[in-house]
Design a protein around this motif. Structure first.
Motif, PDB file in Angstrom:
ATOM      1  N   SER A  23      50.353 -33.169  -3.060  1.00 26.00           N
ATOM      2  CA  SER A  23      50.272 -34.725  -3.549  1.00 26.00           C
ATOM      3  C   SER A  23      51.347 -35.401  -2.846  1.00 26.00           C
ATOM      4  O   SER A  23      51.225 -36.894  -3.323  1.00 26.00           O
ATOM      5  CB  SER A  23      50.698 -34.837  -5.295  1.00 26.00           C
ATOM      6  N   ASN A  24      52.066 -35.060  -2.024  1.00 28.33           N
ATOM      7  CA  ASN A  24      52.871 -35.864  -1.177  1.00 28.33           C
ATOM      8  C   ASN A  24      52.821 -35.716   0.271  1.00 28.33           C
ATOM      9  O   ASN A  24      53.567 -35.070   0.811  1.00 28.33           O
ATOM     10  CB  ASN A  24      54.525 -35.789  -1.561  1.00 28.33           C
ATOM     11  N   PRO A  25      51.679 -36.214   0.839  1.00 31.03           N
ATOM     12  CA  PRO A  25      51.563 -36.037   2.252  1.00 31.03           C
ATOM     13  C   PRO A  25      52.693 -36.678   3.141  1.00 31.03           C
ATOM     14  O   PRO A  25      52.810 -36.179   4.203  1.00 31.03           O
ATOM     15  CB  PRO A  25      50.226 -36.974   2.577  1.00 31.03           C
ATOM     16  N   ASP A  26      53.312 -37.432   2.593  1.00 27.27           N
ATOM     17  CA  ASP A  26      54.587 -38.148   3.339  1.00 27.27           C
ATOM     18  C   ASP A  26      56.040 -37.596   2.735  1.00 27.27           C
ATOM     19  O   ASP A  26      56.837 -38.424   2.664  1.00 27.27           O
ATOM     20  CB  ASP A  26      54.545 -39.635   3.171  1.00 27.27           C
ATOM     21  N   LEU A  27      55.852 -36.334   2.641  1.00 26.35           N
ATOM     22  CA  LEU A  27      56.956 -35.759   1.803  1.00 26.35           C
ATOM     23  C   LEU A  27      58.117 -35.801   2.714  1.00 26.35           C
ATOM     24  O   LEU A  27      59.453 -36.056   2.074  1.00 26.35           O
ATOM     25  CB  LEU A  27      56.683 -34.198   1.344  1.00 26.35           C
ATOM     26  N   VAL A  28      58.115 -35.786   3.803  1.00 25.68           N
ATOM     27  CA  VAL A  28      59.466 -35.876   4.629  1.00 25.68           C
ATOM     28  C   VAL A  28      60.137 -37.210   4.365  1.00 25.68           C
ATOM     29  O   VAL A  28      61.432 -37.496   4.031  1.00 25.68           O
ATOM     30  CB  VAL A  28      59.075 -35.738   6.148  1.00 25.68           C
ATOM     31  N   ALA A  29      59.196 -38.229   4.446  1.00 21.13           N
ATOM     32  CA  ALA A  29      59.801 -39.834   4.117  1.00 21.13           C
ATOM     33  C   ALA A  29      60.214 -39.651   2.742  1.00 21.13           C
ATOM     34  O   ALA A  29      61.460 -40.260   2.646  1.00 21.13           O
ATOM     35  CB  ALA A  29      58.762 -40.799   4.356  1.00 21.13           C
ATOM     36  N   ASN A  45      65.026 -40.200  -0.732  1.00 22.91           N
ATOM     37  CA  ASN A  45      65.130 -39.803  -2.223  1.00 22.91           C
ATOM     38  C   ASN A  45      64.238 -40.611  -3.131  1.00 22.91           C
ATOM     39  O   ASN A  45      64.591 -40.863  -4.310  1.00 22.91           O
ATOM     40  CB  ASN A  45      66.777 -40.211  -2.753  1.00 22.91           C
ATOM     41  N   ALA A  46      63.210 -40.651  -2.603  1.00 17.75           N
ATOM     42  CA  ALA A  46      62.100 -41.461  -3.493  1.00 17.75           C
ATOM     43  C   ALA A  46      61.343 -40.603  -4.432  1.00 17.75           C
ATOM     44  O   ALA A  46      61.331 -39.161  -4.241  1.00 17.75           O
ATOM     45  CB  ALA A  46      61.107 -42.094  -2.374  1.00 17.75           C
ATOM     46  N   GLU A  47      60.820 -41.157  -5.382  1.00 15.66           N
ATOM     47  CA  GLU A  47      60.176 -40.343  -6.480  1.00 15.66           C
ATOM     48  C   GLU A  47      58.932 -39.595  -5.809  1.00 15.66           C
ATOM     49  O   GLU A  47      58.308 -40.097  -5.035  1.00 15.66           O
ATOM     50  CB  GLU A  47      59.753 -41.326  -7.588  1.00 15.66           C
ATOM     51  N   LEU A  48      58.562 -38.417  -6.158  1.00 16.20           N
ATOM     52  CA  LEU A  48      57.593 -37.621  -5.828  1.00 16.20           C
ATOM     53  C   LEU A  48      56.158 -38.074  -6.552  1.00 16.20           C
ATOM     54  O   LEU A  48      56.341 -38.032  -7.995  1.00 16.20           O
ATOM     55  CB  LEU A  48      57.608 -36.236  -5.622  1.00 16.20           C
ATOM     56  N   THR A  49      55.233 -38.088  -6.252  1.00 13.84           N
ATOM     57  CA  THR A  49      53.930 -38.222  -7.048  1.00 13.84           C
ATOM     58  C   THR A  49      53.295 -36.852  -7.650  1.00 13.84           C
ATOM     59  O   THR A  49      53.424 -35.919  -6.566  1.00 13.84           O
ATOM     60  CB  THR A  49      52.764 -38.653  -5.976  1.00 13.84           C
ATOM     61  N   PRO A  50      53.043 -36.684  -8.631  1.00 11.56           N
ATOM     62  CA  PRO A  50      52.818 -35.260  -9.333  1.00 11.56           C
ATOM     63  C   PRO A  50      51.453 -35.090  -8.953  1.00 11.56           C
ATOM     64  O   PRO A  50      50.616 -35.952  -8.726  1.00 11.56           O
ATOM     65  CB  PRO A  50      52.791 -35.537 -10.885  1.00 11.56           C
ATOM     66  N   ASP A  51      51.049 -33.842  -8.683  1.00 11.84           N
ATOM     67  CA  ASP A  51      49.802 -33.442  -8.562  1.00 11.84           C
ATOM     68  C   ASP A  51      48.810 -32.985  -9.627  1.00 11.84           C
ATOM     69  O   ASP A  51      49.375 -32.792 -10.812  1.00 11.84           O
ATOM     70  CB  ASP A  51      49.984 -31.829  -7.767  1.00 11.84           C
ATOM     71  N   ASP A  52      47.540 -32.742  -9.345  1.00 13.39           N
ATOM     72  CA  ASP A  52      46.622 -32.580 -10.492  1.00 13.39           C
ATOM     73  C   ASP A  52      45.939 -31.306 -10.310  1.00 13.39           C
ATOM     74  O   ASP A  52      45.512 -30.917  -9.364  1.00 13.39           O
ATOM     75  CB  ASP A  52      45.490 -33.750 -10.486  1.00 13.39           C
ATOM     76  N   TYR A  53      46.748 -30.481 -11.206  1.00 10.29           N
ATOM     77  CA  TYR A  53      46.110 -28.935 -11.151  1.00 10.29           C
ATOM     78  C   TYR A  53      44.504 -28.605 -11.105  1.00 10.29           C
ATOM     79  O   TYR A  53      44.180 -27.845 -10.415  1.00 10.29           O
ATOM     80  CB  TYR A  53      46.676 -28.123 -12.382  1.00 10.29           C
ATOM     81  N   LYS A  54      43.874 -29.686 -11.751  1.00  8.52           N
ATOM     82  CA  LYS A  54      42.472 -29.503 -11.960  1.00  8.52           C
ATOM     83  C   LYS A  54      41.880 -29.696 -10.624  1.00  8.52           C
ATOM     84  O   LYS A  54      40.655 -29.078 -10.349  1.00  8.52           O
ATOM     85  CB  LYS A  54      41.730 -30.292 -12.831  1.00  8.52           C
ATOM     86  N   SER A  55      42.246 -30.295  -9.550  1.00  6.22           N
ATOM     87  CA  SER A  55      41.668 -30.647  -8.305  1.00  6.22           C
ATOM     88  C   SER A  55      42.149 -29.418  -7.151  1.00  6.22           C
ATOM     89  O   SER A  55      41.967 -29.661  -6.003  1.00  6.22           O
ATOM     90  CB  SER A  55      42.053 -32.004  -7.815  1.00  6.22           C
ATOM     91  N   TRP A  56      43.406 -28.500  -7.502  1.00  3.16           N
ATOM     92  CA  TRP A  56      43.768 -27.699  -6.562  1.00  3.16           C
ATOM     93  C   TRP A  56      42.709 -26.851  -5.743  1.00  3.16           C
ATOM     94  O   TRP A  56      42.565 -26.907  -4.523  1.00  3.16           O
ATOM     95  CB  TRP A  56      44.487 -26.555  -7.028  1.00  3.16           C
ATOM     96  N   TYR A  57      41.830 -26.338  -6.643  1.00  2.00           N
ATOM     97  CA  TYR A  57      40.678 -25.690  -5.718  1.00  2.00           C
ATOM     98  C   TYR A  57      39.190 -26.032  -6.002  1.00  2.00           C
ATOM     99  O   TYR A  57      38.148 -25.541  -5.700  1.00  2.00           O
ATOM    100  CB  TYR A  57      40.650 -24.167  -6.382  1.00  2.00           C
TER     101      TYR A  57
END
Length: 367
Positions: free
Chosen positions: A325-331, A336-348
């Motif tokens: 859920s964070n394609p820009d994780l490096v940035a 030290n920015a907040e991370l976007t939570p992922d949606d388990y229902k869409s994993w697969y």
């Protein structure tokens, strides 16, 4: 005294010059057709969005039909699959990134529904606990048949061909999946390896398949483009060992002798939501025998990542679910920015929802 390394320092991982020490861990996401051919345009967008990682380890990918038992997971054994992967690797490279492919044989975790009713193969005739995901729903695992010793050269050749195919598809290297209760892990651990030939019994015998596969792949595409993932921990997918410290330090020492590009460890820990265990971390023991770059994985945030890098326990950190859920994780980690939570229902699931539609906080920067 040398400066303490940070997540944002460059590192050489074999033949790959990574601009930072943030690795995207392999994440099974589906998005392939019934013939296990990747959906090229969708995967190209997904991985290119994450090209600021120091290195992307692409999702676990079947080396053969025999070894793949996950609906909509990709393969790398056919020309159609190779061709479909080529736009993906090109998109990552065009975005300034680096990407390798994880080579996967699931062993006894392949349900017979994927094999026209034939039993899966493993180190021994055992049955995994839990259930398999099949195209027609969840089903109990079936008892595997033990691979005959005479079949092992064919299995090793499948890994070698898959490695050649990955290079033909444009990948910068490969990772041999020897973790998480899949085929090579089933050979490693005494809870699933009940053999009495030269591939079973002693630790030296149980690491033989890992050593032979790794030597063969390294000989085919170069040790500097070959890496391995191990999971030196407690039980995983009902696969366990009675003496994990001795087993996994021996395995790591064998990989050190081969000279692989890097070793990644998925460690189960006593925090986080996945893979909790009371088995102490084995990475400190492995660090003593494996002198190449060591990458650690499992439920890391920046604070824990910084601590393990600063202590010298490892050289890089791989992040899994945060990359969903964070394609820009490096940035985000850098700032030290907040991370976007992922949606388990869409994993697969299928399509772009929960795959390529997560927000990017700012313009990505390859650092």
């Amino acid at each position: 005294m040398a400066d303490t390394p940070s997540l944002f320092d460059s590192i050489q991982l074999g033949a790959i010059a990574a601009p930072n020490r943030i690795v995207m861990a392999p994440l099974t996401r589906g998005r392939s057709d019934e013939g296990h051919v990747p959906q090229s345009s969708l995967k190209a967008e997904y991985y290119a969005q994450r090209a600021s990682a120091g290195l992307i380890i692409a999702e676990a990918t079947g080396i053969s039909r025999e070894g793949l038992g996950w609906p909509s997971a990709p393969g790398i054994w056919s020309q159609d699959q190779i061709t479909a992967w080529q736009p993906v690797t090109k998109a990552v490279h065009d975005a300034g990134g680096r990407i390798i492919l994880q080579l996967w044989h699931m062993g006894r975790l392949v349900h017979p529904d994927f094999l026209d009713g034939a039993p899966p193969v493993s180190a021994s005739a055992t049955t995994a606990g839990g259930y398999a995901h099949t195209p027609t729903g969840k089903k109990d695992y079936a008892e595997a048949r033990a691979l005959a010793k005479e079949e092992i050269p064919r299995l090793v050749a499948d890994y070698v061909q898959a490695a050649h195919n990955a290079i033909a598809a444009g990948f910068d290297g490969v990772q041999i999946h020897a973790a998480n209760g899949y085929l090579i892990d089933q050979f490693l651990r005494d809870g699933t390896n009940l053999r009495d030939d030269e591939y079973g019994g002693s630790i030296e015998n149980r690491i033989r398949l890992l050593r032979e596969v790794t030597q063969a792949v390294a000989g085919a595409i170069g040790a500097d483009r070959t890496s391995v993932r191990l999971s030196p921990n407690g039980e995983t997918q009902s696969c366990d060992d009675s003496n994990p410290v001795a087993l996994f330090t021996a395995a790591a020492a064998a990989l050190q002798d081969i000279g692989i590009a890097f070793l990644e460890l998925r460690e189960q820990k006593d925090f986080g939501n996945f893979g909790q265990t009371d088995v102490p971390r084995i990475s400190p023991d492995i660090r003593k025998v494996f002198k190449g770059p060591l990458v650690l994985n499992q439920e890391y945030n920046r604070e824990r990542a910084d601590a393990d890098l600063a202590s010298g326990l490892c050289d890089a950190i791989s992040f899994g679910r945060p990359y969903i859920s964070n394609p820009d994780l490096v940035a985000r980690l850098r700032d030290n920015a907040e991370l976007t939570p992922d949606d388990y229902k869409s994993w697969y699931s299928d399509g772009p929802v929960g795959y390529t539609d997560y927000p990017v906080r700012a313009a990505q920067e390859v650092i």
